[in-house]
Design an enzyme around this catalytic site. Structure first.
Site, PDB file in Angstrom:
ATOM      1  CB  CYS A   1      -0.252   2.264   5.654  1.00  0.00           C
ATOM      2  SG  CYS A   1      -0.863   0.655   5.077  1.00  0.00           S
TER       3      CYS A   1
ATOM      4  CB  CYS B   1      -4.035   2.815   6.145  1.00  0.00           C
ATOM      5  SG  CYS B   1      -3.873   2.677   4.355  1.00  0.00           S
TER       6      CYS B   1
ATOM      7  CB  CYS C   1      -0.900  -0.011   1.236  1.00  0.00           C
ATOM      8  SG  CYS C   1      -1.908   1.473   1.422  1.00  0.00           S
TER       9      CYS C   1
ATOM     10  CB  CYS D   1      -9.447  -4.089 -11.392  1.00  0.00           C
ATOM     11  SG  CYS D   1      -9.136  -2.843 -12.628  1.00  0.00           S
TER      12      CYS D   1
ATOM     13  CB  CYS E   1      -5.008  -0.756   2.503  1.00  0.00           C
ATOM     14  SG  CYS E   1      -3.687  -1.168   3.677  1.00  0.00           S
TER      15      CYS E   1
END
Length: 146
Positions: free
Chosen positions: A57, A106, A54, A128, A103
């Protein structure tokens, strides 16, 4: 972006802190559930071996071994790194029903997952994901995967 109900993120920052950390484009996609334009992301055609994390984070989300060519304009994966690395929730924006991918660490927006499209993958799913939501961490000494 609507907060995820019933689950508290492990990384919590104020809106101002996110704005200071992320570029305007990153903020729009990750924190406002925007979408980058198709075929413009840096990881759409990348074949480098590694882990995709991510961008907000740093949590590990996808392995390059689950990335496949879907020709949809965004990086596509058939499975997240671990079942608890992402959160899936219903998205009824734009007049359609989709499944949003966030995610788990976060609660940043990553993209959407689609099923039953007939891709020859083990899960018949296509995560996607916006390139701008990710950071690729190449494996040490990694070359491109075939």
């Amino acid at each position: 972006m609507k907060p995820v109900t019933g689950v508290t993120p492990r990384v919590v920052k104020s809106d101002q802190e996110w704005r200071e950390q992320l570029t305007a484009e990153e903020y729009h996609v990750l924190r406002e559930a925007g979408t980058e334009r198709a075929f413009t992301g840096e990881y759409t055609d990348t074949k480098t071996v590694g882990v995709y994390a991510c961008r907000a984070c740093g949590a590990e989300l996808f392995r390059s071994s689950t990335k496949f060519e879907s020709h949809c304009g965004w990086p596509s994966f058939f499975s997240p790194l671990a079942g608890d690395s992402v959160i899936l929730r219903e998205d009824r924006s734009l007049g359609m029903s989709r499944t949003e991918v966030l995610c788990a660490t976060c609660h940043s927006h990553l993209g959407h997952v689609f099923e039953g499209e007939g891709f020859p993958t083990p899960t018949d799913q296509r995560y996607c994901i916006n390139s701008i939501s990710l950071t690729l961490r190449p494996d040490d000494g990694a070359d491109e995967q075939s």
